[in-house]
Design a protein around this motif. Structure first.
Motif, PDB file in Angstrom:
ATOM      1  N   PHE B  37      37.939  29.733  39.139  1.00 48.91           N
ATOM      2  CA  PHE B  37      36.668  30.398  38.872  1.00 48.91           C
ATOM      3  C   PHE B  37      35.837  29.622  37.863  1.00 48.91           C
ATOM      4  CE2 PHE B  37      38.547  34.178  40.818  1.00 48.91           C
ATOM      5  CZ  PHE B  37      37.463  34.608  41.566  1.00 48.91           C
ATOM      6  N   TRP B  75      31.512  39.510  46.269  1.00 44.22           N
ATOM      7  CA  TRP B  75      32.001  39.181  44.933  1.00 44.22           C
ATOM      8  C   TRP B  75      32.234  40.400  44.044  1.00 44.22           C
ATOM      9  CZ3 TRP B  75      27.498  35.305  44.273  1.00 44.22           C
ATOM     10  CH2 TRP B  75      26.360  35.931  43.765  1.00 44.22           C
ATOM     11  N   THR B  76      32.095  41.572  44.621  1.00 47.15           N
ATOM     12  CA  THR B  76      32.622  42.750  43.942  1.00 47.15           C
ATOM     13  C   THR B  76      34.063  42.996  44.393  1.00 47.15           C
ATOM     14  OG1 THR B  76      30.424  43.694  43.997  1.00 47.15           O
ATOM     15  CG2 THR B  76      32.228  45.179  43.441  1.00 47.15           C
ATOM     16  N   PRO B  79      37.105  39.876  43.746  1.00 44.28           N
ATOM     17  CA  PRO B  79      37.727  39.943  42.412  1.00 44.28           C
ATOM     18  C   PRO B  79      38.531  41.224  42.207  1.00 44.28           C
ATOM     19  CG  PRO B  79      35.483  39.177  42.214  1.00 44.28           C
ATOM     20  CD  PRO B  79      35.666  39.581  43.652  1.00 44.28           C
ATOM     21  N   LEU B  80      38.027  42.336  42.785  1.00 40.27           N
ATOM     22  CA  LEU B  80      38.750  43.590  42.607  1.00 40.27           C
ATOM     23  C   LEU B  80      40.153  43.486  43.206  1.00 40.27           C
ATOM     24  CD1 LEU B  80      38.400  46.450  41.539  1.00 40.27           C
ATOM     25  CD2 LEU B  80      37.711  47.158  43.811  1.00 40.27           C
ATOM     26  N   VAL B  83      42.339  41.228  40.985  1.00 38.89           N
ATOM     27  CA  VAL B  83      42.864  41.807  39.742  1.00 38.89           C
ATOM     28  C   VAL B  83      43.879  42.912  40.026  1.00 38.89           C
ATOM     29  CG1 VAL B  83      40.922  41.191  38.263  1.00 38.89           C
ATOM     30  CG2 VAL B  83      40.909  43.414  39.412  1.00 38.89           C
ATOM     31  N   ILE B  84      43.727  43.606  41.145  1.00 37.15           N
ATOM     32  CA  ILE B  84      44.742  44.624  41.446  1.00 37.15           C
ATOM     33  C   ILE B  84      46.085  43.942  41.709  1.00 37.15           C
ATOM     34  CG2 ILE B  84      45.451  46.372  43.140  1.00 37.15           C
ATOM     35  CD1 ILE B  84      42.572  47.283  43.230  1.00 37.15           C
ATOM     36  N   ILE B  86      47.050  41.116  40.395  1.00 40.86           N
ATOM     37  CA  ILE B  86      47.566  40.679  39.088  1.00 40.86           C
ATOM     38  C   ILE B  86      48.155  41.864  38.338  1.00 40.86           C
ATOM     39  CG2 ILE B  86      46.930  39.742  36.833  1.00 40.86           C
ATOM     40  CD1 ILE B  86      44.787  38.117  38.232  1.00 40.86           C
TER      41      ILE B  86
ATOM     42  N   PHE C 330      45.502  48.917  34.061  1.00 40.25           N
ATOM     43  CA  PHE C 330      44.736  49.052  35.292  1.00 40.25           C
ATOM     44  C   PHE C 330      43.245  49.241  35.002  1.00 40.25           C
ATOM     45  CE2 PHE C 330      43.001  51.487  38.863  1.00 40.25           C
ATOM     46  CZ  PHE C 330      43.273  50.579  39.874  1.00 40.25           C
ATOM     47  N   PHE C 333      41.351  46.152  33.980  1.00 42.81           N
ATOM     48  CA  PHE C 333      40.901  45.286  35.065  1.00 42.81           C
ATOM     49  C   PHE C 333      39.645  45.847  35.720  1.00 42.81           C
ATOM     50  CE2 PHE C 333      45.392  43.799  35.038  1.00 42.81           C
ATOM     51  CZ  PHE C 333      45.077  42.527  34.636  1.00 42.81           C
ATOM     52  N   ILE C 337      35.432  43.974  36.311  1.00 33.64           N
ATOM     53  CA  ILE C 337      34.657  43.717  37.529  1.00 33.64           C
ATOM     54  C   ILE C 337      33.131  43.733  37.290  1.00 33.64           C
ATOM     55  CG2 ILE C 337      34.192  44.530  39.878  1.00 33.64           C
ATOM     56  CD1 ILE C 337      36.883  43.109  39.492  1.00 33.64           C
ATOM     57  N   ILE C 341      30.527  40.696  38.127  1.00 37.83           N
ATOM     58  CA  ILE C 341      29.322  40.817  38.950  1.00 37.83           C
ATOM     59  C   ILE C 341      28.123  40.195  38.248  1.00 37.83           C
ATOM     60  CG2 ILE C 341      27.695  42.487  39.914  1.00 37.83           C
ATOM     61  CD1 ILE C 341      30.077  44.333  40.399  1.00 37.83           C
ATOM     62  N   LEU C 344      28.248  36.298  38.073  1.00 36.86           N
ATOM     63  CA  LEU C 344      27.958  35.668  39.356  1.00 36.86           C
ATOM     64  C   LEU C 344      26.486  35.836  39.731  1.00 36.86           C
ATOM     65  CD1 LEU C 344      31.318  36.749  40.961  1.00 36.86           C
ATOM     66  CD2 LEU C 344      30.650  34.442  40.326  1.00 36.86           C
ATOM     67  N   THR C 372      32.441  32.927  30.367  1.00 39.79           N
ATOM     68  CA  THR C 372      33.369  32.916  31.494  1.00 39.79           C
ATOM     69  C   THR C 372      34.780  32.580  31.013  1.00 39.79           C
ATOM     70  OG1 THR C 372      31.629  32.321  33.027  1.00 39.79           O
ATOM     71  CG2 THR C 372      33.860  31.838  33.712  1.00 39.79           C
ATOM     72  N   LEU C 376      37.629  35.360  31.303  1.00 45.31           N
ATOM     73  CA  LEU C 376      38.791  35.075  32.145  1.00 45.31           C
ATOM     74  C   LEU C 376      40.082  35.107  31.337  1.00 45.31           C
ATOM     75  CD1 LEU C 376      37.336  32.252  34.433  1.00 45.31           C
ATOM     76  CD2 LEU C 376      37.999  34.548  35.136  1.00 45.31           C
ATOM     77  N   THR C 383      46.865  41.806  31.403  1.00 45.27           N
ATOM     78  CA  THR C 383      48.081  41.831  32.211  1.00 45.27           C
ATOM     79  C   THR C 383      49.270  42.134  31.306  1.00 45.27           C
ATOM     80  OG1 THR C 383      47.097  40.126  33.577  1.00 45.27           O
ATOM     81  CG2 THR C 383      49.457  40.498  33.840  1.00 45.27           C
TER      82      THR C 383
END
Ligand code: HEA
Ligand code: HEA
Ligand code: CUA
Ligand SMILES: [Cu+2]
Lengths: 216, 315, 550
Positions: B37, B75-76, B79-80, B83-84, B86, C330, C333, C337, C341, C344, C372, C376, C383
């Protein structure tokens, strides 16, 4: 005394409606922050109570339910009278209701004062027997572990609430003085309305504190 | 990256526990995903900046596209999904890290400002953690004062150590060796000195040394004292070169006159040193906090003698 | 641009010259002047925090060891002094600098201009918020002089409840600063709701304001919880109430829940305004309409909402249950998102633009790259399995500097260069501005990238001394700070120079489309002669060969 003083819209608003609706939205947001401020204490309450259930039940019995009930009634009454005061301001045409507004507000403030007096007696009793937070705790009638924690939470919650009652009394006094001068009438009653909202919040919090501390 | 695992890699320390490899595999996965990325985004930014650079003052944009549902949805959701994935992977490894297998060898860990203390099932107490190789070891940890945190980088193991409750970690070290222990929860002046070691021994050697309470009686006292200086945790608070840490330096300590917080004085001799180690609150050196922990019950007489012998050598 | 005053009005007296004398500033209720006062204040606190950071890094230049010859080398400060330095660095940067920075300085200045209003809804509250900020700052400085605190910016109990020092004063300073933040947030929400000019629909609201709006929601909802938390801590210290003390029946970890319930949303208080700035910079300096307006606007709100549910990711190894960890991981994460968005979409915005590589754009590109990296690396931390290893190491330190400095601070300086001509009516030296931006970018990476490596190798944070294997990383890191310092010295010089001698600029030097550029630079005292009527969106730029007139 039965005349009115016209309100001038501040320079950066188009009109009185924009001004009053802004003020009202601002007040609601402020009330949100107040609720969240207390919410921290409610969380602390829940955690401490869950950690020490027996001690909690025992210590909670030492509070005087009668005095608590009296105070609850006093506050509910004051909530009612402040609502009437707002209503009177909204329907005040040429100042003929100035007296009525002032009277209702004074009664509300008197209720608040009565509440504080009762609280004073409750507090001084606790100081006397030593049911106090942390290292100041010296009461001997309770057996569970760490009863001082209950009083820590009790004083934090009722203390913060008490400060709010005092602030509310100050605000209502200021509004009363302005009402006496005829500042509020059917086209302009924002301060009365906002003061009333604040007072309702103070009551509402007590409505939660009372059962949680005295009855549970 | 993770090819030379035993020595550790550019990013990670050596893998010295059974699940270190699992953690590193996940680390590597996220790492390469991130590299992807990062390169894509930086690449696009640099490429656009060059390609669409403004060359004249009145140059306008050649495109005014305001949105594109397909691209935006892509791109929504991509990535979702990533990450799920991960998340699930991370949780499974974490469960394995968190739940010790039944029958693991249990050692009790006590943290206090600023030292670690390990108590074995037979009652032996040490300042460095000795464990047998190839055996799951479960640490049951608690703190006597503040929050501390037990961290062994080589094992990928970490947990806070909390007063008034127990937390646990477990690991299984496949090979003999030594691994550093850090305290990773900030605990004040001695935080960065609050270190210790895990010493993984072959199984039979572990048994042998356990029976002798891990006291190595064969070496000369001053040398044993020098070892204890770090292994028992004294080094967190006492320097041997004159620098002031939490406590007074040991340099040139023996034989001097001491003034105490209560105004009394004494000469530093063997008895005073012994008392300072066992009942530190009896005589608190002037200008220092009364924060030295007692070593009563933790250090055996031979060890105290060894420390005193060592302090005497520090001129 | 909206139909509003013709720009050829003769240059009129601006807000800067409308009233004279120091008093006219101190009692002003003009949002622009309050914005400028905030700007000066946060630049000062940033300098203070930065100098503390330089000292922190100086100590870490070498480990504190004893040589063969018995000499002690490497220790510049004692552990106690070092602990005060990094605590103060964190507190100053977070509470005195970054939280007020973008909203209170730039938000105050441009918000009413952008929506075509004469002022914020409550100008007096605005001034009050500034003075509350000053009082909080003075309290924090007093606590520093009266011995300083060494609790870390997180104030974890039981350490903070037992250590000596003016902790109560510092805690109360943060409490007071919280009020300032609440006042600003509340004021902005009402202003955006009630004060928009005719035609300024929600769909035409500049994205900077969507971001400020989302930020304000968090400020209003999260800050009171911090307030009560700090009060509880103060009570704990002053009276020994015992709520956080296990020996007295309390819960030592409860404080962490309270603290992060505020402080995780607070990291989005820090980044959202920076993200808002990004949406302005990449459009205006590329003359390009924003890509995905709706997605960017709604993702700000999504971040604001979800950010309240993830605080436990700071506590994966605190002893909380495995299942709490699972849920927090969870949700962490999920909150990544909306940020993804945005990033990008900004990159896509550059596509086909007319990109001018000037100072604001250089800062914007730095943001894209650095944020970024910071974001990241947040994935490693969210995690569970990897955070166990990385928690409380320099990896986390590097993560949050990449997002806070590489993100917010970079955006802040981008905004400073973008709105500078509007605020002061003068241009700065473009050449030196570019040098400063590039130097910062290099210095920043030299400082913080090595921290990722030493962190994952196991270097714990808040260590004033360390084992020798980390020395080379620390040396590189410390040298990077000098480049950062140099870049800011250059910046200070050309900005001060610009204030005095800079070239005067027109109302709209960048050719931007949002309303703040529709009034003269610097704006007149009441912003606009008459309230403008808005007929276009803020990013309706003309297309090459297209019909739309400039
Ligand atoms: C501006 C402030 C800011 C921001 C924006 C963030 C953003 C994020 N942070 Fe960070 N964080 C801090 C400030 C911030 N953080 C601070 C101050 C601390 C430490 C406090 C202390 O202990 O002192 C901390 C600590 C911290 C921790 C605790 C670590 C520990 O102590 O063990 C965690 C764990 O989950 C975390 C996670 C994240 C995540 C997932 C994001 C996400 O929001 C990031 C989202 C962004 C991206 C993901 C990048 C862009 C996206 C793409 C390029 C597309 C592709 C993406 C994918 C495929 C996922 N952060
Ligand atoms: C916004 C927040 C912010 C910012 C901007 C910074 C900026 C920097 N930070 Fe910090 N930092 C934190 C927030 C921030 N930090 C927090 C919250 C912590 C955790 C604290 C804790 O653990 O409790 C931390 C901790 C922290 C540590 C870890 C300490 C430890 O754990 O032991 C380190 C170490 O390298 C560090 C370094 C730096 C450096 C080198 C900068 C540099 O980017 C600074 C650059 C700035 C300058 C060099 C200023 C120079 C200015 C001039 C020369 C004048 C110019 C004047 C004008 C422009 C007017 N920071
Ligand atoms: Cu113990 Cu840090
Ligand atoms: Cu967080």
């Amino acid at each position: 005394m039965s005349s009115i003083v016209k309100h001038h819209v501040a320079h950066h608003f188009y009109d009185g409606h924009q001004e009053s609706s802004s003020a009202k939205l601002g007040m609601w947001l402020f009330l949100v922050t107040e609720v969240l401020l207390f919410s921290g204490l409610f969380v602390a309450y829940t955690v401490i109570k869950t950690l020490n259930p027996e001690m909690w039940a025992e210590a909670s019995k030492t509070l005087d339910v009668t005095l608590g009930t009296v105070n609850t009634i006093v506050l509910i009454t004051s909530s009612f009278t402040v609502a009437l005061a707002v209503r009177a301001a909204q329907t005040n045409k040429n100042g003929e209701k100035n007296k009525q507004i002032v009277g209702l507000l004074v009664f509300t403030i008197a209720c608040a004062a009565a509440f504080m007096v009762v609280k004073y007696f409750e507090y001084s009793h606790k100081f006397h027997v030593g049911t106090l937070p942390g290292p100041f705790y010296s009461y001997e009638g309770l057996e569970g572990a760490n009863p001082h924690l209950f009083y820590g939470v009790y004083f934090l919650m009722t203390g913060l609430h008490g400060i709010h009652v005092l602030i509310g009394m100050g605000v209502l006094t200021w509004i009363t003085i302005r009402a006496a001068k005829g500042h509020f009438y059917e086209d302009y009653y924002t301060p009365v309305e906002l003061g009333g909202l604040y007072w309702h919040l103070v009551d509402l919090i007590w409505i939660y504190l009372f059962p949680l501390l005295y009855l549970v | 990256m993770a090819s030379e695992t035993a020595q550790g890699s550019f990013w990670m320390p050596p893998e010295a526990s059974t699940f270190a490899g699992d953690v590193d595999a996940l680390f590597d996965f996220i790492y390469w995903l991130n590299v992807f990325f990062f390169v894509a985004i930086t690449g696009a930014v640099v490429y656009f900046a060059i390609k669409y650079r403004r060359k004249s003052d009145d140059q306008l944009a050649t495109s005014q596209v305001g949105h594109n549902t397909l691209i935006e949805a892509a791109w929504t959701f991509i990535p979702l999904l990533i990450v799920i994935a991960i998340f699930v992977w991370g949780f499974r490894v974490f469960l394995n890290q968190s739940v010790a297998p039944d029958g693991a060898y249990e050692v009790k860990v006590t943290a206090k400002a600023y030292l670690w203390q390990y108590t074995y099932p037979n009652g032996a107490v040490t300042g460095e953690l000795f464990v047998p190789e190839d055996t799951p070891v479960k640490l049951v940890m608690s703190s006597e004062d503040l929050l501390h945190s037990f961290f062994v980088p080589d094992f990928r193991v970490k947990s806070d150590v909390v007063p008034g409750r127990y937390t646990t970690v477990w690991f299984e070290a496949p090979d003999p060796g030594e691994h550093v222990v850090f305290c990773t929860e900030y605990c004040g002046a001695g935080h960065s000195g609050m270190m210790s070691k895990v010493i993984v021994l072959p199984k039979d050697e572990f048994q042998e040394r356990l029976e002798k309470d891990f006291i190595d009686g064969d070496i000369p006292p001053a040398e044993m004292g020098a070892k204890l200086y770090t292994s028992a945790g004294c080094s967190a608070c006492h320097s041997i070169n004159g620098t002031r840490l939490v406590g007074p330096s040991w340099k040139g300590l023996f034989g001097t006159e001491r003034k105490f917080a209560d105004g009394s004085t004494a000469k530093v001799d063997e008895n005073y040193l012994r008392e300072s180690i066992l009942q530190p609150m009896n005589k608190v050196v002037e200008g220092y906090p009364p924060s030295m922990p007692s070593y009563q019950g933790q250090l055996k007489d031979v060890q105290i003698d060894a420390l005193i012998a060592y302090i005497k050598t520090l001129k | 641009m909206a139909t509003t005053e013709t720009l050829d009005h003769a240059q009129e007296v601006s807000y800067l010259g409308a009233k004279k004398g120091i008093m006219s500033w101190l009692v002003t209720i003009d949002h622009k002047r309050i914005g400028v006062m905030y700007l000066a204040s946060v630049l000062a606190t940033f300098t203070l925090g930065g100098i503390l950071a330089l000292l922190v890094r100086a100590e870490l230049w070498a480990p504190n060891i004893t040589t063969e010859a018995g000499e002690a080398v490497g220790a510049l400060f004692s552990a106690d002094v070092y602990n005060r330095l990094f605590t103060l660095h964190g507190l100053v940067m977070v509470f005195l600098f970054i939280i007020p920075s973008v909203p209170a300085a730039f938000g105050n200045f441009v918000l009413p201009l952008m929506i075509g209003a004469k002022d914020v809804a409550f100008p007096r509250l605005n001034l009050a918020s500034y003075y509350v900020y000053v009082i909080g700052t003075v309290m924090a400085l007093y606590a520093t002089i009266a011995g300083g605190v060494d609790t870390g910016w997180t104030f974890y109990t039981p350490y903070s409840a037992s250590v000596s020092g003016p902790v109560v004063m510092m805690v109360m300073a943060a409490f007071v600063l919280g009020f300032s933040s609440i006042f600003t947030g509340l004021n902005f929400i009402v202003t955006i709701h009630k004060m928009r000019a005719p035609g300024m629909t929600w769909q035409r609201l500049p994205l900077f304001l969507w971001a400020i709006y989302a930020t304000s929601i968090i400020q209003v909802m999260a800050t009171p919880v911090l307030g009560i938390t700090l009060c509880l801590l103060a009570m704990e210290r002053a009276m020994g109430v015992g709520i956080f003390d296990p020996a007295l029946g309390g819960d030592p970890v409860l404080f962490q829940h309270f603290f992060w319930f505020y402080s995780h949303p607070a990291v989005y208080i820090m980044i959202l305004p920076g993200m808002g700035i990004m949406s302005e910079l990449v459009t205006v300096h590329a003359r390009k309409t924003i890509f995905g307006y709706r997605a960017i606007a709604l993702s700000s709100i999504a971040i604001a909402v979800i950010s309240f549910l993830v605080w436990g990711h700071h506590m994966f190894v605190s002893g909380q249950s495995v299942y709490a960890g699972m849920i927090f991981s969870f949700l962490t994460f999920l909150v990544a998102i909306p940020s993804a968005i945005k990033v990008l979409n900004w990159v896509a915005t550059l596509y086909g633009g007319s990109i001018q590589l000037n100072a604001p754009m250089l800062w914007a590109m730095s943001f894209l790259i650095l944020f970024t990296i910071g974001g990241l690396t947040g994935i490693f931390l969210g995690t569970l399995a990897t955070d166990v290893h990385l928690h409380d190491t320099y990896f986390v330190v590097a993560h949050f500097h990449y997002v806070m400095v590489g993100g917010t601070v970079v955006a802040f300086f981008g905004a400073l260069h973008h709105w500078w001509p509007k605020m002061f009516g003068r241009m700065y030296n473009e050449f030196w501005a570019n040098i400063s931006a590039v130097l910062f970018f290099i210095g920043f990476n030299v400082t913080f990238f090595p921290q990722f490596i030493m962190g994952s190798q196991g270097m714990p944070r808040r260590y004033y001394n360390y084992v020798e294997e980390f020395e080379v990383f620390h040396k590189i890191s410390t040298s990077g700070t000098w480049l950062i310092g140099l870049s800011f010295i250059i910046m200070a010089v050309y900005l001060i120079q610009s204030l005095r001698k800079g070239e005067k600029v027109s109302a709209n030097p960048w050719g931007a489309r949002s309303l703040e550029w529709a009034t003269q630079s610097p704006p007149i005292e009441h912003n606009f002669h008459e309230i403008p009527t808005v007929t276009e969106g803020p990013y309706d730029f003309p297309k090459a060969g297209g019909k739309k007139a400039h």
